[in-house]
Design a protein around this motif. Sequence first.
Motif, PDB file in Angstrom:
ATOM      1  N   VAL A  62       0.850  -1.295  -0.019  1.00 22.28           N
ATOM      2  CA  VAL A  62       0.051   0.098  -0.023  1.00 22.28           C
ATOM      3  C   VAL A  62       0.977   1.192   0.092  1.00 22.28           C
ATOM      4  CG1 VAL A  62      -1.808   1.346   1.202  1.00 22.28           C
ATOM      5  CG2 VAL A  62      -1.880  -1.206   1.294  1.00 22.28           C
TER       6      VAL A  62
ATOM      7  N   SER B 147      -6.792   1.429  -2.591  1.00 20.81           N
ATOM      8  CA  SER B 147      -6.969   0.796  -1.182  1.00 20.81           C
ATOM      9  C   SER B 147      -8.118   1.104  -0.439  1.00 20.81           C
ATOM     10  CB  SER B 147      -5.799   1.111  -0.261  1.00 20.81           C
ATOM     11  OG  SER B 147      -5.752   2.649  -0.111  1.00 20.81           O
TER      12      SER B 147
ATOM     13  N   VAL C 196      -2.902   0.254  -4.080  1.00 22.17           N
ATOM     14  CA  VAL C 196      -2.095  -0.919  -3.836  1.00 22.17           C
ATOM     15  C   VAL C 196      -1.378  -1.355  -4.822  1.00 22.17           C
ATOM     16  CG1 VAL C 196      -2.418  -3.523  -3.109  1.00 22.17           C
ATOM     17  CG2 VAL C 196      -3.829  -1.577  -2.134  1.00 22.17           C
TER      18      VAL C 196
END
Length: 70
Positions: free
Chosen positions: A34, A58, A64
Amino acid sequence: MTPQDLRHLAPPEPMEIILDAAEQMRPGDSLAWVLPHHPAPLLPLLEKAGLLYRFELSGDGGVVLILSRP
């Protein structure tokens, strides 16, 4: 696969962590992190290494990065 959250780290540490992990990847491996934003400077390095990547949101303001070695 649970992504490792690297948003709390100052640059260039997230990029170094990702590149170090990428070097260890074997064919068929996938990893995820992340990040606070798209890592534009990292993308050419991943491509040069023959890695595939994609992004997902995310859900909390980050992205991500999902990395795989074909």
